[in-house]
Scaffold this active site. Structure first.
Site, mmCIF file in Angstrom:
data_model
loop_
_atom_site.group_PDB
_atom_site.id
_atom_site.type_symbol
_atom_site.label_atom_id
_atom_site.label_comp_id
_atom_site.label_asym_id
_atom_site.label_seq_id
_atom_site.Cartn_x
_atom_site.Cartn_y
_atom_site.Cartn_z
ATOM 1 N N SER A 1 68.519 7.347 -2.208
ATOM 2 C CA SER A 1 67.603 6.232 -1.983
ATOM 3 C C SER A 1 67.195 5.498 -3.247
ATOM 4 C CB SER A 1 66.347 6.730 -1.268
ATOM 5 O OG SER A 1 65.665 7.661 -2.088
ATOM 6 N N HIS B 1 69.631 6.462 4.833
ATOM 7 C CA HIS B 1 69.947 5.141 4.287
ATOM 8 C C HIS B 1 71.366 4.692 4.615
ATOM 9 C CE1 HIS B 1 66.264 4.561 1.880
ATOM 10 N NE2 HIS B 1 66.283 5.889 1.795
ATOM 11 N N LYS C 1 64.537 2.582 9.102
ATOM 12 C CA LYS C 1 65.285 1.685 8.224
ATOM 13 C C LYS C 1 66.153 0.754 9.079
ATOM 14 C CE LYS C 1 64.756 5.043 4.533
ATOM 15 N NZ LYS C 1 63.386 5.233 4.911
#
Lengths: 407, 78
Positions: free
Chosen positions: A185, A213, A244
């Site tokens: 990240s 991610h 996300k």
């Protein structure tokens, strides 16, 4: 002396930033206008640091499903699934996740952080061995501390170091669980998953990949790094988040482990917290459908990410090892990073200031995250602002972006 | 063993250090958490062992470190 005086060291570092007029922990948006724009200090500001990879937070269908579910089933579940029961939305979301990953089982958690706490503290216990990449996310470290397994750290993205450490455990009883992330990240680098899967096979360990991610970002159908690397069969557990690419909040774990449902009666961060509200499950489910139905989102995302990465790299900024939707620029020190960050914000660009101890190698980073919803114009404006601030702070000797030609 | 450890400290810190059993690794040598991690990994390579994180947390002085390495090498780790 107060009870919190023991943390005074952190206050000092924070005060040093405040002394330069930099306060990254109190950025208050007047309003958020879209996945890529907010109002800050009365000014339209490009959001380039919100992990909103597919830009689905304002998708009209996702909003509609959330509204319907909220009207129909209320604002919250007011308790855990153990106590208050499972809603239709929980079950349907779990079935949709299992179907997406082609796995037997899926389990939904109230946050991605809790998914790691729950899964890591339960899969391995006393006498087992948890092998963590040294640059793991805080939720992975915290999960390792919640459980009773022995925790061994290997060098970041180094399969040989991992192998060496597993070899040292030869003959020692207990399960081994390797934990890596799809995209890390802070610097946006991917794990060398093919090589790690080979180590897993040779040493008889289990493998868990946190695709927080990389879900919706990597892989032919957006399943993440395991799909992109072609090693899904070697990955025993995938953990991820809804906060996300899926534009809401929550976490999950999928697996083919035959007794996976045991987790539901032993995993404390699942059992002792309120389950996700109906509106969140409904928008998440809809976002997952969009992720599957619209591969163009991933194409736009990578186009934008590559444009930003190439642009910043061409200007001479020190970027991470590969172009991904996280692009970080390494700054020489924390104060410079803070001042650079503040000038970007005052110029209409919001990104993340990332400083030790949250960063690898104690680096001070200007961290950006890119969205499929950014226009090319917004990416170019962001590059222009970076160039402008970079020149003012003496980073850029010449305007190399123009020299690099059409990016 | 103490000479080997001193050599590894010097290699990680990039400067000569004087250590005794009582040397506090963080306080006396001014190591931050990253320095400690790099140091622990260098020790692990040198002695071909892994020091689990809970053991790392218990190590404060050079004497603690020597004891941990000896116990892990002989397989009598507490």
């Amino acid at each position: 002396m107060t009870i919190l005086a023991k943390h005074a060291g952190y206050r000092q570092a924070y005060d040093a930033l405040l002394a330069h007029g930099v306060d990254p922990l109190n950025v208050r948006f007047d309003s958020v206008l879209s996945p890529t724009e907010g109002l800050w200090n009365g000014r339209r500001t490009i959001l380039l640091g919100t992990n909103n990879y597919l830009g689905l937070t304002f998708d009209s269908d996702c909003i509609e499903r959330a509204v319907e579910a909220t009207r129909g089933q209320g604002t919250g579940t007011t308790g855990s699934r153990v106590a208050n029961g499972t809603y239709d939305g929980h079950k349907r979301l779990e079935e949709a996740l299992a179907d997406f990953y082609g796995r037997e089982h899926a389990m939904v958690f109230s946050t991605g952080y809790q998914a790691n706490l729950g899964v890591l503290s339960t899969l391995v216990g006393r006498g087992d061995h948890l092998m963590l990449d040294a640059d793991s996310h805080a939720s992975i470290y915290d999960g390792s501390r919640l459980g009773m397994a022995e925790v061994i750290r290997f060098r970041h993205n180094n399969p040989d170091d991992l192998y060496k450490r597993l070899r040292r455990l030869e003959g020692v009883p207990g399960d081994r669980l390797i934990v890596v992330e799809g995209i890390y990240s802070m610097l946006g680098d991917t794990a060398p998953l093919k090589e790690i899967a080979a180590v897993k096979r040779e040493t008889g360990a289990y493998l868990l990949v946190d695709e927080a991610h990389s879900l919706g970002v990597l892989g032919r159908t957006g399943r993440g790094l395991a799909e992109a690397a072609g090693v899904e069969a070697d990955v025993d557990f995938i953990v991820g988040t809804f906060s996300k690419s899926l534009g809401s909040v929550g976490g999950f774990c999928v697996s083919d482990s035959p007794d996976f449902d045991l987790l539901r009666i032993v995993c404390r961060p699942y059992m002792f917290t309120a389950s996700l509200p109906p509106g969140v499950m409904a928008s998440t489910h809809e976002a997952l459908k969009k992720l599957r139905a619209e591969p163009a989102l991933r194409v736009n995302l990578m186009r934008n990410a590559t444009r930003l990465y190439d642009g910043l790299t061409a200007m001479g900024f020190q970027t991470g090892p590969e172009p991904n939707p996280i692009v970080a620029v390494t700054m020489p020190d924390q104060t410079t990073a803070g001042v650079f960050w503040k000038m970007l914000l005052e110029s209409g660009l919001y990104i993340n200031l990332a400083v030790p101890p949250a960063t690898p190698a104690n680096a001070s980073l200007l961290r950006t995250s890119i969205s499929a919803a950014h226009t090319i114009q917004q990416i170019d404006t962001a590059l222009d602002i970076f160039a402008d601030v970079g020149r003012k702070l003496g980073f850029l000797q010449s305007d190399r972006r123009r020299a690099a030609g059409a990016l | 063993m103490r000479d080997d450890i001193a050599a590894i400290f010097e290699q990680v810190l990039g400067r000569p250090v004087a250590i005794s059993d009582d040397t506090d690794i963080v306080e006396d040598l001014g190591m931050d958490s990253l320095g400690v991690m790099n140091f622990v990994m260098a020790i692990e390579d040198f002695y071909d062992l892994s020091i689990p994180l809970d053991r790392v947390a218990q190590i404060q002085t050079v004497a603690d470190l020597i004891r941990a390495v000896e116990e892990l090498k002989s397989g009598t780790a507490a």
